[in-house]
Every structure is written in structure tokens, then in C-alpha cells.
Design an enzyme around this catalytic site. Structure first.
Site, mmCIF file in Angstrom:
data_model
loop_
_atom_site.group_PDB
_atom_site.id
_atom_site.type_symbol
_atom_site.label_atom_id
_atom_site.label_comp_id
_atom_site.label_asym_id
_atom_site.label_seq_id
_atom_site.Cartn_x
_atom_site.Cartn_y
_atom_site.Cartn_z
ATOM 1 N N LYS A 21 -3.929 -2.255 -23.611
ATOM 2 C CA LYS A 21 -3.306 -3.225 -22.698
ATOM 3 C C LYS A 21 -3.933 -4.609 -22.866
ATOM 4 O O LYS A 21 -3.222 -5.608 -22.966
ATOM 5 C CB LYS A 21 -3.501 -2.695 -21.265
ATOM 6 C CG LYS A 21 -2.808 -3.475 -20.185
ATOM 7 C CD LYS A 21 -2.596 -2.602 -18.957
ATOM 8 C CE LYS A 21 -3.792 -2.506 -18.046
ATOM 9 N NZ LYS A 21 -4.049 -3.737 -17.285
ATOM 10 N N SER A 22 -5.250 -4.677 -22.902
ATOM 11 C CA SER A 22 -5.914 -5.988 -23.016
ATOM 12 C C SER A 22 -5.531 -6.683 -24.320
ATOM 13 O O SER A 22 -5.238 -7.881 -24.343
ATOM 14 C CB SER A 22 -7.430 -5.809 -22.982
ATOM 15 O OG SER A 22 -7.845 -5.375 -21.724
ATOM 16 N N GLY A 89 -3.204 -8.721 -13.167
ATOM 17 C CA GLY A 89 -4.234 -9.755 -13.061
ATOM 18 C C GLY A 89 -4.446 -10.457 -14.394
ATOM 19 O O GLY A 89 -4.669 -11.669 -14.448
ATOM 20 N N ARG A 117 -5.547 -10.609 -4.730
ATOM 21 C CA ARG A 117 -6.721 -10.662 -5.614
ATOM 22 C C ARG A 117 -7.233 -12.095 -5.788
ATOM 23 O O ARG A 117 -6.456 -13.041 -5.709
ATOM 24 C CB ARG A 117 -6.376 -9.999 -6.959
ATOM 25 C CG ARG A 117 -6.083 -8.510 -6.743
ATOM 26 C CD ARG A 117 -5.732 -7.810 -8.015
ATOM 27 N NE ARG A 117 -6.836 -7.795 -8.946
ATOM 28 C CZ ARG A 117 -6.741 -7.340 -10.189
ATOM 29 N NH1 ARG A 117 -5.584 -6.890 -10.637
ATOM 30 N NH2 ARG A 117 -7.785 -7.342 -10.969
ATOM 31 N N SER A 156 -16.463 -11.502 -16.451
ATOM 32 C CA SER A 156 -15.042 -11.178 -16.355
ATOM 33 C C SER A 156 -14.341 -11.655 -17.610
ATOM 34 O O SER A 156 -14.351 -12.853 -17.921
ATOM 35 C CB SER A 156 -14.413 -11.855 -15.133
ATOM 36 O OG SER A 156 -12.999 -11.891 -15.285
ATOM 37 N N GLN A 158 -11.198 -11.648 -18.064
ATOM 38 C CA GLN A 158 -9.993 -12.407 -17.709
ATOM 39 C C GLN A 158 -10.344 -13.869 -17.477
ATOM 40 O O GLN A 158 -9.654 -14.769 -17.963
ATOM 41 C CB GLN A 158 -9.342 -11.804 -16.464
ATOM 42 C CG GLN A 158 -8.790 -10.407 -16.723
ATOM 43 C CD GLN A 158 -8.184 -9.782 -15.490
ATOM 44 O OE1 GLN A 158 -8.244 -10.345 -14.388
ATOM 45 N NE2 GLN A 158 -7.597 -8.611 -15.650
ATOM 46 N N ASP A 300 -13.108 -0.281 -16.244
ATOM 47 C CA ASP A 300 -11.834 0.393 -15.955
ATOM 48 C C ASP A 300 -11.957 1.916 -16.002
ATOM 49 O O ASP A 300 -11.073 2.629 -15.537
ATOM 50 C CB ASP A 300 -10.753 -0.073 -16.945
ATOM 51 C CG ASP A 300 -10.376 -1.529 -16.695
ATOM 52 O OD1 ASP A 300 -10.615 -2.033 -15.587
ATOM 53 O OD2 ASP A 300 -9.853 -2.168 -17.630
ATOM 54 N N LYS A 327 -9.992 -4.915 -7.613
ATOM 55 C CA LYS A 327 -9.041 -4.525 -8.666
ATOM 56 C C LYS A 327 -7.671 -4.297 -8.009
ATOM 57 O O LYS A 327 -7.424 -4.756 -6.914
ATOM 58 C CB LYS A 327 -9.545 -3.284 -9.389
ATOM 59 C CG LYS A 327 -10.812 -3.537 -10.200
ATOM 60 C CD LYS A 327 -10.539 -4.436 -11.389
ATOM 61 C CE LYS A 327 -11.795 -4.755 -12.169
ATOM 62 N NZ LYS A 327 -11.565 -5.785 -13.179
ATOM 63 N N ARG A 373 -4.956 3.442 -12.113
ATOM 64 C CA ARG A 373 -6.158 4.160 -12.582
ATOM 65 C C ARG A 373 -6.659 5.153 -11.533
ATOM 66 O O ARG A 373 -7.233 6.184 -11.878
ATOM 67 C CB ARG A 373 -7.246 3.176 -13.001
ATOM 68 C CG ARG A 373 -6.804 2.337 -14.193
ATOM 69 C CD ARG A 373 -7.940 1.793 -15.002
ATOM 70 N NE ARG A 373 -7.497 0.649 -15.788
ATOM 71 C CZ ARG A 373 -6.832 0.730 -16.945
ATOM 72 N NH1 ARG A 373 -6.542 1.896 -17.478
ATOM 73 N NH2 ARG A 373 -6.450 -0.367 -17.574
HETATM 74 C C1 S3P Z 1 -9.224 -7.151 -18.493
HETATM 75 C C2 S3P Z 1 -10.448 -7.418 -17.951
HETATM 76 C C3 S3P Z 1 -11.039 -6.648 -16.847
HETATM 77 C C4 S3P Z 1 -10.331 -5.313 -16.684
HETATM 78 C C5 S3P Z 1 -8.843 -5.436 -16.719
HETATM 79 C C6 S3P Z 1 -8.391 -6.037 -18.039
HETATM 80 C C7 S3P Z 1 -8.733 -8.010 -19.581
HETATM 81 O O1 S3P Z 1 -10.900 -7.397 -15.664
HETATM 82 O O2 S3P Z 1 -10.723 -4.696 -15.476
HETATM 83 O O3 S3P Z 1 -8.226 -4.179 -16.569
HETATM 84 O O4 S3P Z 1 -7.746 -7.648 -20.256
HETATM 85 O O5 S3P Z 1 -9.320 -9.080 -19.793
HETATM 86 P P1 S3P Z 1 -11.958 -8.534 -15.237
HETATM 87 O O6 S3P Z 1 -11.930 -9.577 -16.257
HETATM 88 O O7 S3P Z 1 -11.478 -9.057 -13.926
HETATM 89 O O8 S3P Z 1 -13.277 -7.828 -15.134
#
Ligand code: S3P
Length: 417
Positions: A21-22, A89, A117, A156, A158, A300, A327, A373
Site C-alpha cells: 500500500k505505501s 491518511g 486524525r 512518521s 507520511q 502497522d 490511526k 487492521r
Molecule cells: C504509512 C506510514 C505510517 C503507517 C501507514 C502508512 C506510509 O503512518 O502507519 O499505514 O505509507 O507512509 P505514519 O507515517 O503516520 O506513522
């Protein structure tokens, strides 16, 4: 939807987990502003990545099942209305970084969970770079960006990625430092697209990019989805599960140190390390105690690792995981409620859990809290429990793993224990 899980006599077979996914979000977003077309195979099939694709289409980018037609860093067009990021997110935060550098303003909205969030963690550092950024709802863009030095209080990926996406459009240099290094897919992909990026320990530095080369790739399988089968196999007395072509990026692979699985056919896909994993019953594991460093590496996977800890002989302490509270649901509370209903000895801490094992879990009716999850972690608990477990809100697995219930059935075969 209510899902019913029973303990199978054995867990056996091979499962092709969905694309990561990421990496999928990043493949779409970065290729959208690259200078040309990219083919993307094995894109994550869940609703989160579909949200990113839909937002990019609103910004004038052609996204198909085959790939993305990049419009260049200056080719996005102002959307007609707010962009709907759904439950995702990653969509909201990464797009906020990209759109902060655009000449038009964009509003980003999401579902009830995403609206709760925290977005100040991206809006504030983006504003520090000269972006116009408002909250409630999140609105960014229309400013001229300048590079900045960001010392993040919490790791983080993200937020880091949002700042790097702003940084490649900013005057000068942008440096982002995290207390512990989070997943590095953005840095890897930017480098593969010939962007000026440099990694130095827990810091990443970018400069303004004139262009990004398009990057065609095959997305590796998602280790965070494979994690459910790794835990189920580890604690089921008769288990053999093969998981082909899964991403094993070291910034994500903490679970493979806790629950050793055989790796064969190690390779590389799209600049990311992969392997075929063979998960099987594990015996004699000791309880865990871990720090912030490990929690960032397997953030995760923590819900399903809480399930795992109920099966270890002794007291497991999981700390440094306060991020779980913000989350898709409050995952600390949701897993405590679900596992307590199944007879586990688990107590909440502000930043994690204390879990006493081993406990023979018993089936119960439990709630996913609308969180993919949590739903899948409780399903794994159901595979290891006595009797029948019913999971409310089971449809939410479609956020990251639409085929989860089918794969569970296929691995379980027909025979009940
Ligand atoms: C992700 C980063 C993580 C993770 C999320 C996906 C990403 O979140 O929990 O499922 O794709 O960059 P955070 O950056 O808020 O820790």
C-alpha cells in the site's frame, strides 16, 4: 458485515498478498508529476490506493490499471472541488505536501475516521516552508515554498514524505530528521527517479527538482498484509504458508526478526528488496519487550503482534507505540477490547500494552471499530481460538486487503478442528 472465523485443523497453502500500500501510493503520486508515462504492475487493490488514484484524476492526471501518464511538476490542474481522501491518511498527508507547492489552493477531506486524525503535523511544517496551510478542513497551496530544516518530534513516514514532496518544489534545501528512521519508500523512489535526494542516518535532504524521471515498476507484496498469515502460522500447531514476492524493506521488516520465517528467492522489485516467505509453526518463542525503535519499524503490525503476544509464555510489554491511538481507530483500545472479550490477559498502557501469556483464546463477538487492521488481527485471534469468533464491521478489510476473507478460507481448507 459480520465475519465468522473458526479454528481450522491446519493452515496450509500459498497466498499472493496485495501489492504494498505505501509503495503503491508513492508510485501513483510521484509518477503523476514525472515527465512521461510509467507502467505500474501489482498496484495495491484496496480502497486507500483507489482514493489516491481518484484524487490524482481530479488533478488532471490519467491513471489507469496499467499505469500513470505523468504531467510534470508544473502540469497539475486545480480540482473543481475538495479532494476526497476517503479513509486514507497517506493520501491526505502526501498530497498535502505535493499540493502545497502548486499555484492553486486545494481542500482535502476524508471520512469520519480520517477527519478526526491529526493534520497539524503536516500543516505546521508546510507553513514553515511558506505554504498557505489551513486546518479543519485541511487546505493547502498557492504559496511560494522555501527549503527548511525540520526536526520531527515523532517519526512518521507520511509527514516526512509530505515535507520531501514540498521540498522538491522549494527554493534551496529541505532537511528532515526523525528520532527513529521510518519507512524510506519515498526516498528510494525519488532517487530512482533521479531527484536530488540524499540520505544521511535519520535525516533526508532534498533540493528543488527540475523534473522526475518516470519509474515503471512492479509493486512488491505488502509485508503488513503478509503479517497476518505469518502470525497465524507461527501459533497454529499445523501450519505451512507460502507468501510469494513480499517486500522486505529493512525499515519495515521488524516482524521478521520477531517471528523468523524462511526466505527464498530474494530479489529486487522497483528498487525495493523482496523475498518469498515460508511461514510455519514456531515453538519456544520468548516474550517481547521493545522500544520506540522497533515500534516505528512495525507500527502497522502491532495489532496482530498483540494477538501473538497472548500466545507467548510470559509477560510481553509493548511500549513506544502511542501513535496507535491516532490511526484509523484507537488501535490500543480496540485491540484491548477485542482480545479481553476473547479471554486474553491484556492491559492498556498509554503507549501500548502489557500482555500475559500463554492463554487459550475463546471465540467471542468482537468489534473491528471500522479499522481494517483491527478486523484482520481479530480474525487471526479467531483462527487460534476455541469455538467461533464473530467480527463486526468485517467489510473494512477492503481498505488494504479486499481478498482477506477469501484467502483466510482458502488457507483454512474445509476441516474444522
Ligand atoms: C504509512 C506510514 C505510517 C503507517 C501507514 C502508512 C506510509 O503512518 O502507519 O499505514 O505509507 O507512509 P505514519 O507515517 O503516520 O506513522
Amino acid at each position: 458485515m459480520l465475519a465468522t472465523v473458526r479454528p481450522p485443523a491446519e493452515l496450509r497453502g500459498s497466498v499472493q498478498v496485495p501489492g504494498d500500500k505505501s509503495i503503491s501510493h508513492r508510485a501513483l503520486i510521484l509518477n503523476a508529476v514525472a515527465a512521461g508515462n510509467a507502467r505500474i504492475e501489482n498496484l495495491a487493490s484496496g480502497a486507500d490506493v483507489a482514493s489516491t488514484a481518484a484524487c490524482l484524476r481530479e488533478l488532471g492526471v490519467e491513471v489507469t490499471d496499467q499505469g500513470v501518464a505523468g504531467v510534470g511538476l508544473h502540469g497539475l490542474r486545480a480540482p473543481h472541488g475538495p479532494l476526497d481522501c476517503g479513509n486514507s491518511g497517506t493520501t491526505m498527508r502526501l498530497l498535502a505536501g505535493l499540493l502545497a507547492g502548486q499555484p492553486f489552493e486545494t481542500t482535502l477531506v476524508g471520512d469520519e475516521s480520517l477527519s478526526r486524525r491529526p493534520m497539524d503535523r503536516v500543516a505546521l511544517p508546510l507553513a514553515q516552508m511558506g505554504a498557505h496551510a489551513e486546518l479543519h478542513p485541511l487546505r493547502v497551496g498557492g504559496g511560494k515554498l522555501r527549503g527548511a530544516v525540520h526536526e520531527m518530534a515523532t517519526s512518521s513516514a507520511q509527514v516526512k514524505s509530505a515535507l520531501l514532496l514540498a521540498g522538491i518544489q522549494a527554493e534551496g534545501t529541505t532537511r528532515v530528521t526523525e528520532p527513529v528512521r521510518s519507512r524510506d519508500h519515498t526516498e528510494r523512489m525519488l532517487a530512482a527517479m533521479a531527484a536530488p535526494v540524499r540520505v544521511d542516518g535519520n535525516s533526508v535532504e532534498v533540493r528543488r527538482a527540475d523534473r522526475l524521471d518516470p519509474l515503471s515498476l512492479r509493486v512488491p507484496g505488502d509485508l503488513s498484509s503478509a503479517a497476518f498469515w505469518i502470525v497465524a502460522a507461527a501459533f497454529h500447531p499445523r501450519a505451512q504458508v507460502a507468501l510469494p514476492d513480499v517486500g522486505i524493506n529493512p525499515t519495515r521488516a521488524g516482524i521478521l526478526r520477531l517471528l523468523p520465517v524462511a526466505r527464498i528467492k530474494e530479489g529486487k522489485q522497483g528498487g525495493e528488496p523482496t523475498a518469498t516467505l515460508h511461514a510455519a509453526t514456531l515453538r519456544g518463542l520468548r516474550p517481547w519487550a521493545w522500544s520506540d525503535r522497533l515500534s516505528a519499524e512495525l507500527i502497522d503490525e502491532l495489532p496482530v503482534l498483540a494477538v501473538a503476544a497472548t500466545q507467548l509464555a510470559g509477560r510481553t510489554v509493548i511500549g513506544g507505540a502511542a501513535e496507535l491511538r491516532v490511526k484509523e481507530s484507537d488501535r490500543i483500545a480496540a485491540m484491548t477490547a477485542g482480545l479481553q472479550a476473547m479471554g486474553a490477559r491484556i492491559e492498556e498502557r498509554e503507549d501500548g500494552w502489557e500482555i500475559e501469556g500463554p492463554v487459550r483464546l475463546r471465540g467471542a463477538r468482537v468489534d473491528s471499530a471500522g479499522d481494517h487492521r483491527v478486523a484482520m488481527a481479530l480474525a487471526v485471534a479467531g483462527l487460534l481460538a476455541e469455538g467461533e469468533t464473530e467480527i463486526e464491521g468485517a467489510e473494512c478489510v477492503a481498505i488494504s486487503y479486499p481478498g482477506f476473507w477469501d484467502d483466510l478460507e482458502s488457507l483454512s481448507g474445509t476441516g474444522d478442528a
